[in-house]
Scaffold this active site. Structure first.
Site, short mmCIF file in Angstrom:
data_model
loop_
_atom_site.label_atom_id
_atom_site.label_comp_id
_atom_site.label_asym_id
_atom_site.label_seq_id
_atom_site.Cartn_x
_atom_site.Cartn_y
_atom_site.Cartn_z
N THR A 30 0.69 -1.17 0.01
CA THR A 30 0.03 -0.07 -0.07
C THR A 30 0.85 1.35 0.07
O THR A 30 1.98 1.28 0.64
CB THR A 30 -0.79 0.01 1.38
OG1 THR A 30 -1.65 -1.04 1.33
CG2 THR A 30 -1.72 1.24 1.48
N ARG A 80 -14.44 -6.66 -1.09
CA ARG A 80 -13.61 -6.65 0.23
C ARG A 80 -12.95 -5.31 0.13
O ARG A 80 -12.10 -4.73 -0.60
CB ARG A 80 -12.54 -7.75 0.45
CG ARG A 80 -11.66 -7.30 1.56
CD ARG A 80 -10.47 -6.65 1.46
NE ARG A 80 -9.38 -6.86 2.60
CZ ARG A 80 -8.30 -6.16 2.69
NH1 ARG A 80 -8.01 -5.07 1.56
NH2 ARG A 80 -7.67 -6.26 3.57
N VAL A 81 -13.13 -4.48 1.50
CA VAL A 81 -12.61 -3.22 1.74
C VAL A 81 -11.45 -3.29 2.77
O VAL A 81 -11.77 -3.99 3.86
CB VAL A 81 -13.54 -2.28 1.95
CG1 VAL A 81 -13.00 -1.00 2.43
CG2 VAL A 81 -14.53 -1.89 0.76
N GLY A 82 -10.31 -2.77 2.73
CA GLY A 82 -9.28 -2.83 3.76
C GLY A 82 -9.51 -1.46 4.49
O GLY A 82 -10.24 -0.95 4.76
N ASP A 83 -8.14 -1.13 5.00
CA ASP A 83 -8.22 -0.09 6.07
C ASP A 83 -7.92 1.27 5.51
O ASP A 83 -8.20 2.16 5.85
CB ASP A 83 -7.03 -0.24 6.79
CG ASP A 83 -5.80 -0.35 6.35
OD1 ASP A 83 -5.65 -1.57 5.47
OD2 ASP A 83 -4.70 0.28 6.61
N THR A 89 -0.15 0.98 6.70
CA THR A 89 0.15 -0.18 5.79
C THR A 89 0.04 -1.48 6.23
O THR A 89 0.55 -1.63 7.41
CB THR A 89 1.29 -0.01 4.58
OG1 THR A 89 1.67 -1.43 3.93
CG2 THR A 89 2.57 0.44 5.58
N GLY A 90 -0.24 -2.64 5.52
CA GLY A 90 -0.32 -4.02 6.07
C GLY A 90 -1.64 -4.64 6.08
O GLY A 90 -2.21 -4.41 4.87
N VAL A 91 -1.99 -5.59 6.82
CA VAL A 91 -3.10 -6.25 6.81
C VAL A 91 -4.40 -5.52 7.16
O VAL A 91 -4.39 -5.26 8.19
CB VAL A 91 -3.15 -7.58 7.66
CG1 VAL A 91 -4.43 -8.41 7.07
CG2 VAL A 91 -1.88 -8.34 6.91
N1 GLY Z 1 -3.44 -2.34 3.89
C1 GLY Z 1 -4.19 -2.47 2.62
C2 GLY Z 1 -5.28 -3.45 2.77
O1 GLY Z 1 -5.26 -4.36 3.60
O2 GLY Z 1 -6.16 -3.45 1.73
#
Ligand code: GLY
Length: 313
Positions: free
Chosen positions: A175, A203-206, A226-228
């Protein structure tokens, strides 16, 4: 006040050779330069948007034209931007938008909403002239990677429906994001991503969630994560960092603390976070092998780093 901008191109394993590493470092340096040029003419929001747009255009990172594919081979991107005065704009799961961060800025400046998705986001992109041909988001390298990963998934080497484990296993967190302080002391943050490989469609991330993937608060600090995404949303990582700085903690310690909380709950290889405080001090922390990052002030790119042991900031 001396204007300052800092960028990141993601935290992860970054298993790359020397040529790719040189491309990553140049793309980070170009992004810092784009942010500094914008700071010389405009404000902190302009700076983070220009820095992130440069990384979206580079094709080097998982954002904009470099974005990864969903399980069905689509490119769906998230982005958000926040002005330290308390306004934010964001878009989620958008397709055919070359610079999702510019669309997020359009939401911030032209609507009273914070987060726009679906047909509405597409209409805004059309109005803003931000739609791009779908072919721009596909290339041979990504097509090949997509094919390999679908094979690995179907061979049972990992279960693609478990997004958290997938993202950790692949070590992909590239990211992009930026934080800035302008000459008037205003802060801003922006984040943009293609998400994670083989995520479910929709799916939507952070990255488009204020407080999770980004946060900016004048007089305190600004952050981009950035990350999960699932781990970052459930930890409200950026807002958590802001609260710690507001309580008087130094920004570098606050970021280490946030990374500690996320690691305890979700394990390592889950987060990197970049920040700038009201004094212009830049910091980053991560629980991954590496985090691509850079910063500059005035007219000068001060430092670009990728590995943990590099001098930073
Ligand atoms: N940090 C980006 C995502 O998980 O979508």
């Amino acid at each position: 006040m001396e204007p300052v901008v800092a960028v990141h191109g993601g935290a992860g394993k970054w298993r790359i050779g020397p040529d790719e590493e040189a491309r990553v470092r140049k793309a980070l340096s170009d992004a810092v330069s784009a942010g500094l040029t914008a700071l010389a003419r405009g404000n902190a929001v302009d700076a983070v948007v220009e820095a992130v747009a440069a990384m979206e255009d580079s094709g080097v990172f998982n954002a904009g034209v470099g974005s990864v594919y969903t399980i069905s081979g689509r490119v769906q991107m998230d982005a958000g931007v926040m002005d330290g005065n308390g306004k934010a704009g964001a878009v989620a799961s958008v397709e055919d938008v070359g610079n999702p961060v510019r669309l997020a800025k359009y939401v911030l400046e032209n609507t009273e909403h914070v987060l726009v998705v679906g047909d509405g986001a597409r209409e805004l992109a059309r109005a803003a002239g931000l739609l791009a041909p779908r072919s721009r988001f596909y290339d041979d390298r990504k097509n090949a990677r997509f094919g390999e990963m679908k094979l690995e998934a179907s061979a049972g080497r990992w279960h693609y429906r478990k997004v958290l484990e997938l993202a950790k296993a692949l070590g992909i967190g590239d990211t992009v994001g930026a934080v800035a302080r302008d000459k008037d002391g205003n802060l801003a943050a922006a984040t943009s991503t293609g998400g994670v490989w083989l995520k479910l469609d929709g799916r939507v991330g952070d990255s488009p969630i204020p407080g999770a993937g980004f946060w900016a608060e004048n007089g305190v600090a600004a952050f981009s994560a950035t990350g999960v995404g699932e781990a970052i949303i459930l930890s409200m990582a950026s807002f958590r960092a802001a609260l710690l700085v507001k309580s008087g903690m130094a920004i570098d310690r606050a970021l280490e603390e946030v990374v500690g909380v996320v690691t305890e709950k979700f394990g390592s290889d889950t987060i990197g976070i970049l920040g700038i405080d009201k004094t212009g001090r830049v910091a980053a922390a991560f629980n991954t092998h590496a985090m691509a990052r850079g910063w500059g002030s005035g007219k000068e790119v001060k430092r670009i780093a990728l590995w943990r042991d590099e001098i930073w900031p």
